[in-house]
Design an enzyme around this catalytic site. Structure first.
Site, PDB file in Angstrom:
ATOM      1  N   VAL A   1       3.305   3.596  -0.054  1.00  0.00           N
ATOM      2  CA  VAL A   1       2.350   4.518  -0.685  1.00  0.00           C
ATOM      3  C   VAL A   1       2.994   4.861  -2.023  1.00  0.00           C
ATOM      4  O   VAL A   1       3.836   5.756  -2.115  1.00  0.00           O
ATOM      5  CB  VAL A   1       2.103   5.772   0.174  1.00  0.00           C
ATOM      6  CG1 VAL A   1       1.149   6.729  -0.536  1.00  0.00           C
ATOM      7  CG2 VAL A   1       1.530   5.373   1.541  1.00  0.00           C
ATOM      8  N   PRO A   2       2.639   4.128  -3.086  1.00  0.00           N
ATOM      9  CA  PRO A   2       3.487   4.022  -4.286  1.00  0.00           C
ATOM     10  C   PRO A   2       3.388   5.156  -5.289  1.00  0.00           C
ATOM     11  O   PRO A   2       2.902   4.987  -6.414  1.00  0.00           O
ATOM     12  CB  PRO A   2       3.024   2.691  -4.905  1.00  0.00           C
ATOM     13  CG  PRO A   2       1.581   2.607  -4.526  1.00  0.00           C
ATOM     14  CD  PRO A   2       1.475   3.227  -3.156  1.00  0.00           C
ATOM     15  N   CYS A   3       3.932   6.315  -4.925  1.00  0.00           N
ATOM     16  CA  CYS A   3       3.939   7.444  -5.861  1.00  0.00           C
ATOM     17  C   CYS A   3       4.834   7.161  -7.069  1.00  0.00           C
ATOM     18  O   CYS A   3       4.684   7.802  -8.116  1.00  0.00           O
ATOM     19  CB  CYS A   3       4.367   8.722  -5.159  1.00  0.00           C
ATOM     20  SG  CYS A   3       5.943   8.641  -4.311  1.00  0.00           S
ATOM     21  N   HIS A   4       5.750   6.190  -6.956  1.00  0.00           N
ATOM     22  CA  HIS A   4       6.617   5.855  -8.090  1.00  0.00           C
ATOM     23  C   HIS A   4       5.846   5.191  -9.225  1.00  0.00           C
ATOM     24  O   HIS A   4       6.355   5.100 -10.348  1.00  0.00           O
ATOM     25  CB  HIS A   4       7.752   4.933  -7.626  1.00  0.00           C
ATOM     26  CG  HIS A   4       7.284   3.583  -7.173  1.00  0.00           C
ATOM     27  ND1 HIS A   4       6.723   3.380  -5.926  1.00  0.00           N
ATOM     28  CD2 HIS A   4       7.265   2.377  -7.795  1.00  0.00           C
ATOM     29  CE1 HIS A   4       6.396   2.102  -5.796  1.00  0.00           C
ATOM     30  NE2 HIS A   4       6.701   1.474  -6.914  1.00  0.00           N
ATOM     31  N   ARG A   5       4.636   4.742  -8.970  1.00  0.00           N
ATOM     32  CA  ARG A   5       3.827   4.078  -9.999  1.00  0.00           C
ATOM     33  C   ARG A   5       3.007   5.063 -10.821  1.00  0.00           C
ATOM     34  O   ARG A   5       2.098   4.654 -11.558  1.00  0.00           O
ATOM     35  CB  ARG A   5       2.913   3.037  -9.352  1.00  0.00           C
ATOM     36  CG  ARG A   5       3.682   1.898  -8.694  1.00  0.00           C
ATOM     37  CD  ARG A   5       2.786   0.886  -8.015  1.00  0.00           C
ATOM     38  NE  ARG A   5       3.600  -0.006  -7.172  1.00  0.00           N
ATOM     39  CZ  ARG A   5       3.131  -0.717  -6.161  1.00  0.00           C
ATOM     40  NH1 ARG A   5       1.840  -0.660  -5.861  1.00  0.00           N
ATOM     41  NH2 ARG A   5       3.942  -1.481  -5.453  1.00  0.00           N
TER      42      ARG A   5
END
Length: 206
Positions: A171-175
């Site tokens: 769940v790519p919150c780093h993007r």
């Protein structure tokens, strides 16, 4: 997949990040994943967790009977994940036990993305709304907090919800970054976010 954390990454130029910024999210998730609603009775579900070695470092993966509820990565502070996990699920008296849900998540971290991976995430309605948007950010792309929020007026609120995401990488919150391409805070550590983006962005080579 190489071990990301054996690399020392210099600052990523903002221009590189901006070149990969999109202003609209695709209609489908970036991989075969979905987020289930957390219902009131789900607070009674058993939570199981286990620790795994992955290309990203040691991971703590947890699930209910419905899906993955937590995936934390250990970097320089191994106690952080345990504290964070217990703040979220200590009430459930979690049991250390490996499960098929965890194995599917582990396969994703190892680059074997085939089966549907279900997430069963506990959060406020607004947090869940934001997390459901996150799973639509493609690999190798980023969006701004304003795009995540739907308006620059709510970028800060979206950033706070983004920071509460309990699932590392998939769940790519780093993007999600600032509109000018800069970034600072990240729940798992700024250096991890920097390494993830450096690894994913197509026009930045480690």
């Amino acid at each position: 997949m190489k071990h990301l954390y054996k690399n020392i990454i210099a600052e990523i130029p903002g221009s590189v990040i901006l070149e990969n910024m999109i202003g609209e999210l695709p209609a489908t998730p970036w991989v075969n994943i979905d987020i289930l609603d957390w219902l009131p009775d789900d607070n009674n579900l058993q939570v199981q967790y286990a620790r795994y070695d992955t290309p990203f470092g040691e991971a703590w993966i947890a699930n209910t009977t419905k899906g993955i509820c937590y995936l934390g990565i250990v970097d320089n502070d191994p106690d952080f994940v345990w504290r964070d996990f217990n703040k979220r699920f200590g009430y459930a008296n979690p049991v250390e036990e490996k499960t098929p849900f965890q194995e599917i998540a582990l396969n994703y971290l190892n680059g074997k993305i085939d089966k549907l991976l279900l997430f069963h995430l506990k959060g406020t309605p607004y947090q869940i709304e934001i997390w459901r948007k996150l799973i639509h950010i493609p690999f190798g792309k980023v969006i701004s907090y304003a795009t995540l929020a739907g308006s620059s007026n709510y970028a800060r609120a979206a950033g706070t919800a983004n920071g509460r995401n309990p699932v590392f990488w998939i769940v790519p919150c780093h993007r999600v970054v600032c509109s000018d391409g800069k970034f600072d805070r990240y729940a798992w550590g700024k250096n991890i976010k920097k390494r993830l983006l450096a690894w994913e962005l197509p026009n930045y080579k480690l």
